[in-house]
Each structure stands twice: as structure tokens, then as C-alpha cells.
Design an enzyme around this catalytic site. Structure first.
Site, PDB file in Angstrom:
ATOM      1  N   ARG A  45     -14.290 -32.270 104.501  1.00 46.88           N
ATOM      2  CA  ARG A  45     -13.796 -33.085 105.615  1.00 46.88           C
ATOM      3  C   ARG A  45     -12.889 -32.286 106.545  1.00 46.88           C
ATOM      4  O   ARG A  45     -12.613 -32.735 107.660  1.00 46.88           O
ATOM      5  CB  ARG A  45     -13.020 -34.293 105.069  1.00 46.88           C
ATOM      6  CG  ARG A  45     -13.888 -35.261 104.296  1.00 46.88           C
ATOM      7  CD  ARG A  45     -13.038 -36.218 103.503  1.00 46.88           C
ATOM      8  NE  ARG A  45     -12.246 -37.070 104.362  1.00 46.88           N
ATOM      9  CZ  ARG A  45     -12.591 -38.269 104.774  1.00 46.88           C
ATOM     10  NH1 ARG A  45     -13.753 -38.761 104.419  1.00 46.88           N
ATOM     11  NH2 ARG A  45     -11.814 -38.985 105.529  1.00 46.88           N
ATOM     12  N   GLU A  83     -26.249 -29.979 122.576  1.00 41.65           N
ATOM     13  CA  GLU A  83     -26.021 -29.905 121.132  1.00 41.65           C
ATOM     14  C   GLU A  83     -25.999 -28.438 120.669  1.00 41.65           C
ATOM     15  O   GLU A  83     -25.182 -28.060 119.830  1.00 41.65           O
ATOM     16  CB  GLU A  83     -27.107 -30.716 120.404  1.00 41.65           C
ATOM     17  CG  GLU A  83     -27.082 -30.636 118.889  1.00 41.65           C
ATOM     18  CD  GLU A  83     -25.778 -31.087 118.237  1.00 41.65           C
ATOM     19  OE1 GLU A  83     -24.923 -31.669 118.915  1.00 41.65           O
ATOM     20  OE2 GLU A  83     -25.615 -30.817 117.034  1.00 41.65           O
ATOM     21  N   TRP A 114      -4.816 -32.888 107.067  1.00 43.84           N
ATOM     22  CA  TRP A 114      -5.278 -32.273 108.313  1.00 43.84           C
ATOM     23  C   TRP A 114      -4.181 -32.574 109.322  1.00 43.84           C
ATOM     24  O   TRP A 114      -3.958 -33.730 109.684  1.00 43.84           O
ATOM     25  CB  TRP A 114      -6.600 -32.914 108.720  1.00 43.84           C
ATOM     26  CG  TRP A 114      -7.270 -32.290 109.903  1.00 43.84           C
ATOM     27  CD1 TRP A 114      -7.973 -31.111 109.926  1.00 43.84           C
ATOM     28  CD2 TRP A 114      -7.351 -32.819 111.233  1.00 43.84           C
ATOM     29  NE1 TRP A 114      -8.473 -30.890 111.177  1.00 43.84           N
ATOM     30  CE2 TRP A 114      -8.111 -31.912 111.998  1.00 43.84           C
ATOM     31  CE3 TRP A 114      -6.849 -33.963 111.846  1.00 43.84           C
ATOM     32  CZ2 TRP A 114      -8.378 -32.122 113.345  1.00 43.84           C
ATOM     33  CZ3 TRP A 114      -7.114 -34.174 113.189  1.00 43.84           C
ATOM     34  CH2 TRP A 114      -7.879 -33.252 113.928  1.00 43.84           C
ATOM     35  N   GLU A 172     -18.453 -24.682 117.953  1.00 41.93           N
ATOM     36  CA  GLU A 172     -17.636 -25.192 116.844  1.00 41.93           C
ATOM     37  C   GLU A 172     -17.630 -24.276 115.630  1.00 41.93           C
ATOM     38  O   GLU A 172     -16.637 -24.231 114.912  1.00 41.93           O
ATOM     39  CB  GLU A 172     -18.005 -26.632 116.457  1.00 41.93           C
ATOM     40  CG  GLU A 172     -19.292 -26.827 115.732  1.00 41.93           C
ATOM     41  CD  GLU A 172     -19.558 -28.285 115.361  1.00 41.93           C
ATOM     42  OE1 GLU A 172     -18.628 -29.002 115.004  1.00 41.93           O
ATOM     43  OE2 GLU A 172     -20.736 -28.690 115.444  1.00 41.93           O
ATOM     44  N   CYS A 185      -7.928 -35.897 106.712  1.00 37.20           N
ATOM     45  CA  CYS A 185      -7.210 -36.064 105.439  1.00 37.20           C
ATOM     46  C   CYS A 185      -8.069 -36.737 104.374  1.00 37.20           C
ATOM     47  O   CYS A 185      -8.955 -37.531 104.686  1.00 37.20           O
ATOM     48  CB  CYS A 185      -5.968 -36.909 105.658  1.00 37.20           C
ATOM     49  SG  CYS A 185      -4.870 -36.260 106.916  1.00 37.20           S
ATOM     50  N   LYS A 221     -14.646 -33.242 109.209  1.00 36.56           N
ATOM     51  CA  LYS A 221     -15.967 -33.847 109.103  1.00 36.56           C
ATOM     52  C   LYS A 221     -15.953 -35.290 109.576  1.00 36.56           C
ATOM     53  O   LYS A 221     -16.859 -35.758 110.243  1.00 36.56           O
ATOM     54  CB  LYS A 221     -16.445 -33.765 107.646  1.00 36.56           C
ATOM     55  CG  LYS A 221     -17.853 -34.305 107.414  1.00 36.56           C
ATOM     56  CD  LYS A 221     -18.889 -33.428 108.093  1.00 36.56           C
ATOM     57  CE  LYS A 221     -20.289 -33.980 107.999  1.00 36.56           C
ATOM     58  NZ  LYS A 221     -21.170 -33.345 108.993  1.00 36.56           N
ATOM     59  N   ASN A 268      -3.619 -41.479 104.850  1.00 38.71           N
ATOM     60  CA  ASN A 268      -4.572 -41.046 105.878  1.00 38.71           C
ATOM     61  C   ASN A 268      -4.352 -41.917 107.107  1.00 38.71           C
ATOM     62  O   ASN A 268      -4.111 -43.123 106.963  1.00 38.71           O
ATOM     63  CB  ASN A 268      -6.017 -41.258 105.418  1.00 38.71           C
ATOM     64  CG  ASN A 268      -6.469 -40.196 104.446  1.00 38.71           C
ATOM     65  OD1 ASN A 268      -5.695 -39.324 104.069  1.00 38.71           O
ATOM     66  ND2 ASN A 268      -7.723 -40.287 104.037  1.00 38.71           N
ATOM     67  N   GLY A 269      -4.511 -41.350 108.288  1.00 43.98           N
ATOM     68  CA  GLY A 269      -4.358 -42.154 109.507  1.00 43.98           C
ATOM     69  C   GLY A 269      -3.115 -41.742 110.275  1.00 43.98           C
ATOM     70  O   GLY A 269      -2.502 -40.703 109.996  1.00 43.98           O
ATOM     71  N   HIS A 324     -25.834 -24.857 141.490  1.00 41.57           N
ATOM     72  CA  HIS A 324     -24.728 -25.626 142.080  1.00 41.57           C
ATOM     73  C   HIS A 324     -23.377 -25.175 141.530  1.00 41.57           C
ATOM     74  O   HIS A 324     -22.392 -25.897 141.658  1.00 41.57           O
ATOM     75  CB  HIS A 324     -24.946 -27.123 141.816  1.00 41.57           C
ATOM     76  CG  HIS A 324     -26.203 -27.635 142.443  1.00 41.57           C
ATOM     77  ND1 HIS A 324     -26.356 -27.759 143.803  1.00 41.57           N
ATOM     78  CD2 HIS A 324     -27.388 -28.009 141.899  1.00 41.57           C
ATOM     79  CE1 HIS A 324     -27.577 -28.205 144.079  1.00 41.57           C
ATOM     80  NE2 HIS A 324     -28.226 -28.357 142.930  1.00 41.57           N
ATOM     81  N   LYS A 371     -22.828 -26.666 118.811  1.00 41.58           N
ATOM     82  CA  LYS A 371     -22.941 -25.980 117.512  1.00 41.58           C
ATOM     83  C   LYS A 371     -22.336 -24.585 117.604  1.00 41.58           C
ATOM     84  O   LYS A 371     -21.575 -24.189 116.747  1.00 41.58           O
ATOM     85  CB  LYS A 371     -24.407 -25.827 117.084  1.00 41.58           C
ATOM     86  CG  LYS A 371     -25.166 -26.973 116.457  1.00 41.58           C
ATOM     87  CD  LYS A 371     -24.707 -27.492 115.142  1.00 41.58           C
ATOM     88  CE  LYS A 371     -23.563 -28.433 115.293  1.00 41.58           C
ATOM     89  NZ  LYS A 371     -23.869 -29.840 115.380  1.00 41.58           N
TER      90      LYS A 371
HETATM   91  C1  AGP Z   1     -20.653 -32.088 115.171  1.00 44.06           C
HETATM   92  O1  AGP Z   1     -21.147 -30.979 114.543  1.00 44.06           O
HETATM   93  C2  AGP Z   1     -19.351 -32.584 114.740  1.00 44.06           C
HETATM   94  N1  AGP Z   1     -19.165 -32.615 113.360  1.00 44.06           N
HETATM   95  C3  AGP Z   1     -18.853 -33.815 115.495  1.00 44.06           C
HETATM   96  O2  AGP Z   1     -19.121 -33.684 116.845  1.00 44.06           O
HETATM   97  C4  AGP Z   1     -19.353 -35.191 115.003  1.00 44.06           C
HETATM   98  O3  AGP Z   1     -20.688 -35.386 115.345  1.00 44.06           O
HETATM   99  C5  AGP Z   1     -18.455 -36.285 115.615  1.00 44.06           C
HETATM  100  O4  AGP Z   1     -17.136 -36.091 115.175  1.00 44.06           O
HETATM  101  C6  AGP Z   1     -18.914 -37.687 115.286  1.00 44.06           C
HETATM  102  O5  AGP Z   1     -18.917 -37.925 113.919  1.00 44.06           O
HETATM  103  P1  AGP Z   1     -19.717 -39.157 113.320  1.00 44.06           P
HETATM  104  O6  AGP Z   1     -21.152 -38.932 113.586  1.00 44.06           O
HETATM  105  O7  AGP Z   1     -19.386 -39.131 111.851  1.00 44.06           O
HETATM  106  O8  AGP Z   1     -19.198 -40.391 113.995  1.00 44.06           O
END
Ligand code: AGP
Length: 605
Positions: free
Chosen positions: A27, A478, A74, A485, A2, A600, A98-99, A501, A482
Site C-alpha cells: 500500500r 496511461e 504514510w 510513477e 497507512c 496503493k 488511518n485517515g 499547438h 506509468k
Molecule cells: C496508478 O498506477 C495508480 N496506482 C493510481 O493512479 C490509482 O489508479 C489511483 O490512485 C486510483 O486508485 P483506485 O483505482 O484504487 O481508486
């Protein structure tokens, strides 16, 4: 996640609020809304979907006002819908939030008993009715806010507006960021300063529990005991406007290509020709670091992967044991803290709820000290840690973290070198490799066209496996994160030695297997693992050191990367995986910069 924007001015603010929301789009959100106050009456518009849909509604209804609040939501409680979108209103009170309010069900029942009718499924609606209930008794906005927040459990950044007092907005924060933007004859509130960069470069970051009363020509701040306080004004001089794609089709691609520059900035002034600047974090930190005998790293998502990579450097270069935990796990497990342990948190945003909670737990658990690796100055994580080392990635807009990740690795390597002060003779080759890193990154990015072509192979796939060994295992993790997501292809990473395994059972001609293969001491072991894949008809995509001796065949595509020193290989091998995910996602037609269901900055648990 949000986003909040609020404004109180002597000019109409609807365009400022819409631009603010647009700047918060990165975000992640699924609906948007805005309330203006005009002639002591609220004018409210809400839309499911993008801010552009809200902007159209605002234009059609031809409304304006000098005070207003706006929000991108969100969904947490209830589906994305007009009813659930913010602002929420209770007669003459309107609120954006927010929250998450954890006790909203109890509050809701109490308020229904008092005769309030709920129109949404949100936790926020309980807050607005509660505020209204208090305002009806007190006719005092500040007092009503004080009484309301006393009853809230959970996390909130709240902004409140009232029809009866149209020249005022109130804000408060607890566990969710809020920043005041200072203008001339106008003032603003937002969950992220980025939302206000078009109107001001002067900001005040509210602290936990702060309450602010904003008018066009006054800003009154109170701490959690409601005593007036003065908070420092920060002027942000960075002229870079992150809202510009610079001709790239997506922010993600722009940010991938910004990496050589971002890495150079993160190193700038921090390494000499042969060593790290030991006083990088100040004299006090140097003393603290010299006492460290154990490191605990905590982070989420991509930042967690940076932590896993850093573990290798800290253990190998400094000879100090290093544990790495996911923040949402760490915060709820029993932690044994040895003497002289340093707590390191990693976060791009510095506002990730789980990482912040882990830091707060650590501060109460007897660590020697705390260090934040972060990309956002003045974020909660930076302010609450004893020391911080900033990554200098610049604003990262794409939800998929790219330049933040590689600059985190660089910053953590600097920390590893500081921890390895006693082994200074080994620093020279590492530091020299770091100096060369931006150039190597540039060379690897030249693979872009070929990676784009090969991405076609993945468009119809439903699954992919990523393999790596040693420090390249978290690189593979990683890569898999990527791909899943942004392209929504199911992807898993395995340490290549684990293949037999279990996951080998998945391998057939329909399963792409992506591997990172620098020419290091594990190369021959990795090659044996890859033969197991080839023997089962698996399709291999190998990103390999040019001297590693891989050859292509019908089932094997090889991408040659320059031979690089081992210490920078994790970054070098990350770049092609970012490009692969990007192009696959574009070909599959997904929303690359704002993938579904993701945000984000994850400011809720
Ligand atoms: C990765 O591409 C994501 N956006 C996500 O995993 C992100 O790294 C995670 O939410 C942590 O965010 P931060 O680094 O702002 O704490």
C-alpha cells in the site's frame, strides 16, 4: 497508504502482526510500529523505513504479548520519523490510526491547555490524548471511544488498546476501512483483509460508523448510534496467495504477465458466443440500464484513464453521451444532473477517498442509479453503490496499476454493450474480438525482450512525450502515468493533433516520443504528426499495427503489433507501454513495486 493490524489472542501475536504489516507493504508507507501489551505494560517498537527494520527491532528486544496493534504509516502530518510513527500512546492508552483528523489543531490546543504534552507532529496524537482524557474520567473503554469519536472531524479507522484491559482491543471506522478477522480463540482487526489471510478466511466488514469490541473469544459490534448490531460474516475462499511473486522479480512484472488470465476471468460467464449476458447485473439493473440516456463516469488516476477509454465505447456503441471526471474535481464542482443519468465509479481498491466522496455526492444529486466497477468485493464503493460489476484481476500488489486497468476497460466495455442492448446486431463482432483478447495479449507480451533492450535508451532521460489519437490518447496518458510513477522520468501525454499547438517546442534529439499507432481511420493523421517530430530530430518509438507501414531509421524504432479489431486495441497497445515503464524503472534502480511518495490505496483526500 497507512495500514493497520490488531490481534487479541491466547498465543503471542508479534509474528502475526509483523506478517500482517508485511502483507500491507504494497500500500506504500514510510515507517512502521507495533505495541504489545504484556503484564499490563506496553512494549513499543517503531522504525523508519521498511517493516523488516521493525522486525529486527522486535527480535532484538525479544518481546512478546498476546494482544497488540501495529501500523505502517504514510506520512501526512509530519516527516517519517520514530516520533511520528504509530502507535501513539498516552500513558495507558495506545492507538493506531488511518485517515486524517481535520480538526486536530483545535483538539491539540485544547489538550495542551489540559496539560497534555505532544511528542509528535501527527493528527493522531490528539486522538490518543483525547481518548486518555475520557478514559481517566470514565474508566470505561467503550464510553471513552464514544466520547472521543463524537469530537473527531475527518476520516478515521482507529484501533485502541489499553494497559488496564489487556484482553481487549477496540476498533471503529468512518471514511477508512476496517475489517474483523475471526479466528479460534483469537480475533483480529485490519485495514485490509489481505493482512490477515495467513490466520483466517472468515471476515466481517465493518460499516461506516461501526464500533467493535474484540476479545479472544468475543466480537461485539455497535452501529453509529451505539446499538448492538449483527454484521454478516464473509468467508473468502480464494486460495491464491497474492504475497507470492511466482518467480518474477517484481509484483508489477508478474501482474503484467497475468493480464491474459485476468481478462479471461473478467469475461468468463459474462459473454456468450455473440452477445453480452444482459442479466449480468440482475433483472433490476437491466431495467435501470434500459432507461439510461446519459452516463457520468468518475474515478482517479489509472481508473480515470479507463473511464476515458470507456467513453468512446459508450458513445459509439450505445449512442449515449458520456462525461468523465476526475473524482477530486467532480466532488467539488457544481453538477447538473440530467434525467435518467447513470453514475459510474471506477476503482481498483474501492476505498479511494475522492471516488467514494464523489459517489456519496452523486447519490444525493438525483442520478437514476449508481454502478461501481471495482476489483475488491465488499469494498466501500461496492457496498455503497446500487450495482457493481467486479473486475476479476485478482489482488494487485504493485502500486502501479496494470491488470486492474485492463480488466476495468473490459468490464466497462461489457457495460457499454449492456447499454447498447437496442443495437444488438452490432455486438457480435465486438464480442468475438473480446473472446480473442487474452490470446492477443499473450502475443503482445512476447515483445518483452525487445522492449527490455530498448529501455536502455531511456535510462539517462529526464523527459518523455507520449502521443496517441482518438481512443489511443487516454492509452498514451496511461503510458505517461506509468513511466513517471515508477521511473520518476517526467512524462506527458498529448493528443497527437495538439503537438503543433505547443509541445512541439520541446522536441529535439534528446526528447523520446513514444507513440501508439493502430491501423485505424486516424493513422494517416497520426503519421503527419509524427513527421513533425522527425523533422525536428525527435527520437520516435512507435508501437504500431504490423500493417501500418512504418519503417525504421536512425531516429525511429518500430515495434510491430498484431492487427487487432479496433475495440480491443486500447488494451493491446497498453501492454507494451507497461513493459517499457517497468524495464526503464528497473534499469534506473527505483523501488518498482512501492515507488516513492505513492500509496496503493489512497484513503485520504
Ligand atoms: C496508478 O498506477 C495508480 N496506482 C493510481 O493512479 C490509482 O489508479 C489511483 O490512485 C486510483 O486508485 P483506485 O483505482 O484504487 O481508486
Amino acid at each position: 497508504m497507512c495500514g493497520i493490524v490488531g490481534a487479541v489472542s491466547q498465543r503471542n501475536v508479534e509474528k502475526i502482526l509483523l506478517e500482517g504489516l508485511k502483507r500491507l507493504e504494497y500500500r506504500g508507507y514510510d515507517s512502521a510500529g507495533m505495541a504489545l501489551v504484556h503484564n499490563q505494560k506496553f512494549l513499543i517498537n517503531k522504525a523508519v523505513g521498511k517493516v523488516s527494520a521493525l522486525a529486527e527491532l522486535v527480535q532484538q528486544s525479544n518481546i512478546s504479548g498476546k494482544t497488540g496493534i501495529a501500523h505502517t504509516r504514510w506520512a501526512t502530518h509530519g516527516i517519517p520519523s520514530q516520533n511520528n510513527a504509530h502507535p501513539h500512546t498516552s500513558e495507558n492508552i495506545s492507538i493506531v490510526h488511518n485517515g486524517i483528523i481535520e480538526n486536530y489543531k483545535e483538539l491539540r490546543s485544547e489538550l495542551i491547555e489540559l496539560g497534555y504534552v505532544f511528542l509528535s507532529e501527527t493528527d493522531t496524537e490528539a486522538v490518543v490524548h483525547l481518548f486518555h482524557y475520557h478514559y481517566k474520567q470514565t474508566h470505561d473503554l467503550m464510553l471513552s471511544l464514544q466520547q472521543t469519536i463524537k469530537k473527531l472531524q475527518g476520516a478515521y479507522g482507529l484501533v485502541v488498546m489499553c494497559e488496564n484491559e489487556p484482553d481487549t482491543i477496540l476498533g471503529t471506522r468512518s471514511g477508512s476501512p476496517l475489517v474483523v478477522g475471526i479466528g479460534i480463540d483469537e480475533n483480529f482487526l485490519a485495514s485490509d483483509q489481505l493482512a490477515l489471510r495467513q490466520v483466517t478466511d472468515r471476515f466481517i466488514y465493518l460499516e461506516e460508523g461501526d464500533v467493535v469490541k474484540l476479545r479472544s473469544n468475543s466480537i461485539d459490534i455497535f452501529d453509529q448510534s451505539f446499538s448492538p448490531v449483527v454484521r454478516e460474516e464473509v468467508v473468502i475462499s480464494d486460495v491464491h496467495d497474492a504475497a507470492d511473486k511466482d518467480g518474477f522479480r517484481h509484483y508489477m512484472l508478474k501482474e503484467i504477465f497475468e493480464q491474459p488470465e485476468a481478462i479471461a476471468r473478467t469475461l468468463d460467464g459474462r459473454i456468450s458466443h455473440e452477445s453480452v449476458v444482459q442479466d449480468l447485473l440482475g433483472e433490476e439493473a437491466r431495467t435501470v440500464l434500459s432507461q439510461v440516456t446519459q452516463v457520468q463516469i468518475v474515478a482517479c488516476g489509472t481508473s480515470y484513464h479507463a473511464g476515458l477509454i470507456a467513453k468512446y465505447a459508450i458513445e459509439e456503441w450505445a449512442g449515449i453521451p458520456c462525461l468523465v471526471d476526475i473524482a477530486s474535481e467532480y466532488r467539488y464542482r457544481k453538477v447538473i444532473v440530467p434525467d435518467n443519468a447513470l453514475f459510474i465509479s471506477i476503482s481498483q481498491s474501492g476505498e479511494t477517498a475522492d471516488t467514494l466522496a464523489a459517489l456519496r455526492k452523486a447519490k444525493a444529486s438525483g442520478y437514476l442509479s449508481s454502478l461501481a466497477i471495482c476489483n475488491v468485493p465488499n469494498s466501500s464503493l461496492v457496498r455503497e453503490s446500487a450495482f457493481s460489476l467486479m473486475t476479476c484481476a485478482g489482488v494487485e500488489i504493485g502500486v502501479a496499476s496494470t491488470k486492474a486497468f485492463t480488466t476495468q476497460i473490459v468490464a466497462l466495455q461489457l457495460v457499454a454493450l449492456m447499454l447498447a442492448e437496442k443495437r444488438k446486431e452490432e455486438h457480435k463482432s465486438i464480442v468475438q474480438a473480446l473472446h480473442q483478447l487474452p490470446d492477443y495479449c499473450q502475443r503482445v507480451l512476447e515483445l518483452n525482450d525487445r522492449i527490455e533492450k530498448i529501455s536502455e535508451h531511456f535510462v539517462e532521460k529526464h523527459h518523455a512525450l507520449f502521443l496517441g489519437r482518438g481512443v489511443q490518447y487516454p492509452v498514451a496518458m496511461e503510458g505517461a502515468l506509468k513511466l513517471k510513477e515508477i521511473s520518476y522520468i517526467h512524462a506527458e501525454a498529448y493528443a497527437a493533433g495538439e503537438l503543433k499547438h505547443g509541445p512541439l517546442a520541446l522536441v529535439d534529439s534528446d526528447m523520446p516520443v513514444i507513440t501508439v499507432a493502430p491501423n485505424n481511420e486516424l493513422l494517416e493523421k497520426l503519421k503527419s504528426n509524427l513527421e513533425e517530430v522527425q523533422a525536428r530530430g525527435g527520437k520516435l518509438y512507435v508501437f504500431a499495427d504490423q500493417s501500418a507501414g512504418f519503417s525504421e531509421d536512425a531516429n525511429t524504432q518500430v515495434f510491430n503489433l498484431p492487427h487487432v479489431p479496433a475495440c480491443i486495441a486500447p488494451i493491446i497497445y497498453t501492454l507494451p507501454l507497461q513493459l517499457l515503464s517497468y524495464h526503464v524503472a528497473v534499469m534506473r534502480g527505483t523501488d518498482v513495486d512501492q515507488p516513492r511518495n505513492l500509496a496503493k490505496s489512497v484513503t485520504v483526500e
